[in-house]
Design an enzyme around this catalytic site. Structure first.
Site, mmCIF file in Angstrom:
data_model
loop_
_atom_site.group_PDB
_atom_site.id
_atom_site.type_symbol
_atom_site.label_atom_id
_atom_site.label_comp_id
_atom_site.label_asym_id
_atom_site.label_seq_id
_atom_site.Cartn_x
_atom_site.Cartn_y
_atom_site.Cartn_z
ATOM 1 N N GLU A 141 -24.127 21.716 -6.756
ATOM 2 C CA GLU A 141 -23.408 22.367 -7.926
ATOM 3 C C GLU A 141 -23.394 23.781 -7.754
ATOM 4 O O GLU A 141 -22.263 24.373 -8.344
ATOM 5 C CB GLU A 141 -24.505 22.132 -9.129
ATOM 6 C CG GLU A 141 -23.721 22.428 -10.525
ATOM 7 C CD GLU A 141 -24.359 21.842 -11.759
ATOM 8 O OE1 GLU A 141 -24.173 20.764 -12.236
ATOM 9 O OE2 GLU A 141 -25.386 22.745 -12.127
ATOM 10 N N GLU B 232 -25.085 14.445 -23.898
ATOM 11 C CA GLU B 232 -26.593 13.501 -23.561
ATOM 12 C C GLU B 232 -27.637 14.002 -24.142
ATOM 13 O O GLU B 232 -28.572 13.078 -24.589
ATOM 14 C CB GLU B 232 -26.489 13.522 -21.954
ATOM 15 C CG GLU B 232 -25.382 13.204 -21.115
ATOM 16 C CD GLU B 232 -24.458 14.284 -20.834
ATOM 17 O OE1 GLU B 232 -23.678 14.002 -19.928
ATOM 18 O OE2 GLU B 232 -24.583 15.224 -21.598
ATOM 19 N N LYS C 12 -16.283 15.857 -18.503
ATOM 20 C CA LYS C 12 -17.029 15.843 -19.839
ATOM 21 C C LYS C 12 -15.999 15.795 -20.994
ATOM 22 O O LYS C 12 -16.035 15.183 -22.058
ATOM 23 C CB LYS C 12 -17.835 17.283 -19.908
ATOM 24 C CG LYS C 12 -19.178 17.058 -19.369
ATOM 25 C CD LYS C 12 -19.978 18.449 -19.134
ATOM 26 C CE LYS C 12 -20.228 18.879 -20.562
ATOM 27 N NZ LYS C 12 -21.156 20.147 -20.366
ATOM 28 N N LYS D 225 -29.886 24.782 -23.980
ATOM 29 C CA LYS D 225 -29.745 26.006 -24.379
ATOM 30 C C LYS D 225 -28.634 26.120 -25.776
ATOM 31 O O LYS D 225 -29.107 26.857 -26.419
ATOM 32 C CB LYS D 225 -28.848 26.629 -23.123
ATOM 33 C CG LYS D 225 -28.588 28.148 -23.351
ATOM 34 C CD LYS D 225 -27.607 28.980 -22.292
ATOM 35 C CE LYS D 225 -28.569 29.004 -20.849
ATOM 36 N NZ LYS D 225 -27.713 29.861 -19.977
ATOM 37 N N GLY E 90 -28.782 26.648 -15.413
ATOM 38 C CA GLY E 90 -29.390 25.405 -15.683
ATOM 39 C C GLY E 90 -30.495 25.336 -14.360
ATOM 40 O O GLY E 90 -31.799 24.920 -14.546
ATOM 41 N N ARG E 91 -29.719 25.259 -13.228
ATOM 42 C CA ARG E 91 -30.563 24.642 -12.015
ATOM 43 C C ARG E 91 -31.324 25.943 -11.586
ATOM 44 O O ARG E 91 -32.040 25.342 -10.524
ATOM 45 C CB ARG E 91 -29.519 24.517 -10.959
ATOM 46 C CG ARG E 91 -28.524 25.700 -10.667
ATOM 47 C CD ARG E 91 -27.272 25.058 -9.870
ATOM 48 N NE ARG E 91 -26.225 25.716 -9.524
ATOM 49 C CZ ARG E 91 -25.204 26.345 -10.391
ATOM 50 N NH1 ARG E 91 -25.191 25.633 -11.573
ATOM 51 N NH2 ARG E 91 -24.222 26.754 -10.039
ATOM 52 N N HIS F 205 -37.964 3.926 7.456
ATOM 53 C CA HIS F 205 -37.568 2.619 7.360
ATOM 54 C C HIS F 205 -36.595 2.370 6.662
ATOM 55 O O HIS F 205 -36.207 1.007 6.113
ATOM 56 C CB HIS F 205 -38.986 1.796 6.887
ATOM 57 C CG HIS F 205 -39.911 1.846 7.688
ATOM 58 N ND1 HIS F 205 -40.278 0.923 8.807
ATOM 59 C CD2 HIS F 205 -40.985 2.856 7.839
ATOM 60 C CE1 HIS F 205 -41.275 1.439 9.361
ATOM 61 N NE2 HIS F 205 -41.950 2.388 8.925
#
Length: 544
Positions: free
Chosen positions: A351, A210, A510, A204, A265-266, A382
């Site tokens: 979050e 990152e 951060k 954005k 964002g999510r 399993h």
């Protein structure tokens, strides 16, 4: 104590009465239990009968939802009120799913017109790439698409592209890079072709550390392997709002696809962040994804609480989390296409509601967001299902399965369905000591070994599950499924008094990482605690 003391006390009292009830007894006493505790919407059947509930439980939980004014709070979100109070923002991911003929004015701006203008831009670009009209600098059509993002700019698009692979244009290869670990971008760069690769840089602000680190690595790789500055615009596009930074990178701002600060964002896969999804499945199926989500939006805002899929799931989560002490919830999709769904829901839920401070700044007096985790069935059976069945902690679970496979082969789908349904039955029923002893006796086990061995074969049962089953996983159904979980998270946040739409918890790490990065690059540790200094010095020594 909760902000809803009367309803909370009533539920606490009911839980004490209900604590000794076993679901075996509930099913034995009520042949119509499935019909009463299941409901359908948007092509999804929710069976919540395998829960430690009765009619009184659901009435009390519905009263809690009423006390929290869930419908009124949802209407505030849908109309664009600034419910994200700490950032003074509206929360309008639902507007991204509104049809073009709808109308929603926020601060005097027609939000729907804005959304559809960007959607038309992304749709036109999508068609050009998919039909081969958009070409790289040497004239080759695009064959590789690399989405560079992190968090919501990665998890949502990646999950949906994987989930809807049957609709993917198979001459396009999709890659997702998120981790700042250089291995992630390096392994992708090893398998793509510079002349036929399109990079989508999704950030954005166009400052996400990152994402921009990976984007600049991809840019340098492009320049080192035959591309030049003038060619960058043919191979890089951006999903961003920062036109200046995008242009400085070398991307033509005509190929910058914007979104808005009211898109978290999510919650952003429905926006231009979903460009990789459009490119994968095409515009028609992307529209079907939006249509499924919009249908769930309508169901959520219109349906009564006791028949409302997101509300039921949310209230059951509150029931176990706040009255039974459950701190962990499993997502078990019995569908290989949904192999990234649990990871997606981890961010969506944790979050959003992993918070200890309420909207008014006071401490949250009750437990809030649980730990969300999971893997596809039957793999999970399993791996961690041992813990679900016989562990000391009560863990709740959602089982998700399609009745029909996208890839029917022999007995595969019947076996998948049998395992999914059987696990929910086993978690509900369990196995008594008498049943275990009888099994061992019938198997002619040495009678002297039976008393000890039988104890290991006892399953307490009474372990709650929800089952979500639908005819087949398709774009519409997936859209509805995702929106259902979005609204579940919203409801729980409102009951707990949280702002589910900020994420201040990611900020401290951060900021500290920026300081430590400078120290690692300068070769000298600054002022920290002894542990942090020791780790920095070890890292410096190893890289000398």
């Amino acid at each position: 104590m909760s902000a809803h003391p009367n309803e909370w006390l009533a539920l606490e009292s009911h839980q004490r009465e209900f604590a000794t009830q076993h679901m075996r007894e509930l099913f034995a006493a009520d042949p119509g239990r499935f019909e009463r505790f299941s409901t359908q919407a948007c092509g999804i059947l929710l069976d919540f009968s395998k829960n430690r509930i009765n009619d009184t439980t659901m009435q009390l939980l519905a009263a809690l939802a009423e006390s929290a004014d869930i419908r009124g709070e949802a209407q505030r979100m849908f109309r664009g009120d600034r419910i994200n109070t700490t950032e003074d923002r509206s929360v309008l991911h639902t507007a991204l799913r509104l049809p073009a003929d709808a109308s929603l004015s926020v601060d005097g701006v027609d939000v729907v017109a804005q959304v559809h203008a960007v959607a038309e831009q992304t749709a036109a670009f999508t068609d050009r790439v998919r039909n081969g009209e958009w070409k790289g600098y040497s004239g080759k059509a695009i064959k590789h698409i690399v989405n560079i993002g992190i968090g919501g700019s990665d998890l949502g698009p990646l999950m949906v592209c994987e989930a809807l692979k049957p609709w993917q244009q198979r001459d396009l290869n999709f890659h997702f890079v998120s981790n700042v670990d250089g291995t992630h971008i390096s392994e992708v760069l090893k398998v793509i072709d510079i002349e036929s690769t399109l990079f989508i840089v999704a950030s954005k602000t166009f400052t996400t550390q990152e994402t921009l680190t990976n984007a600049h690595t991809a840019r340098q790789w492009f320049l080192d392997n035959g591309g030049n500055e003038d060619n960058i615009a043919r191979h890089f596009v951006a999903v961003s709002t920062n036109s200046e930074a995008v242009s400085e990178f070398g991307i033509d701002t005509d190929n910058m696809f914007r979104f808005w600060d009211w898109v978290g964002g999510r919650y952003s896969l429905w926006s231009s962040i979903g460009l990789s999804i459009r490119l994968s499945i095409g515009n028609e199926q992307f529209d079907n994804l939006l249509a499924g989500a919009h249908e769930m939006d309508r169901h959520f805002i219109e349906e009564e609480y006791t028949q409302n899929l997101p509300v039921i799931l949310a209230l059951l989560g509150v029931w176990y989390g706040n009255f039974f002490g459950v701190r962990s919830h499993v997502i078990a999709p019995y569908d290989q296409y949904l192999h990234r769904f649990a990871a997606y829901l981890q961010q969506l839920d944790m979050e959003s509601n992993g918070k200890a401070v309420q909207i008014d700044g006071s401490d949250c007096q009750v437990s809030s967001g649980p730990v969300i985790w999971g893997e596809p069935g039957t793999n999970g059976q399993h791996a961690f299902f041992q813990l679900l069945h016989q562990g000391t902690e009560l863990i709740t679970a959602d089982f998700i399965v399609a009745a029909k496979s996208q890839n029917p082969r022999g007995r595969h789908q019947q076996m998948l369905l049998a395992n999914c349904i059987a696990q929910t039955e086993a978690l509900m029923r369990g196995k008594t000591l008498a049943e275990a002893e009888a099994e061992l006796t019938a198997a002619k086990v040495d009678s002297g070994k039976i008393p000890v061995l039988a104890r290991h074969k006892v399953f307490s049962g009474n372990r709650p599950t929800n089952t979500l089953i639908f005819e087949q996983l398709d774009p519409f159904t997936l859209g509805a499924l995702i929106a259902m979980y979005e609204h579940k998270v919203f409801v729980q946040g409102k009951i707990w008094g949280l702002n589910s739409f900020d994420q201040w918890g990611v900020e401290l790490g951060k900021a500290l990482a920026s300081n430590i990065l400078a120290e690692l690059e300068s070769g000298s540790a600054g002022e920290h605690d002894a542990s942090t200094i020791g780790l920095i010095n070890y890292s410096l020594s190893a890289n000398r």
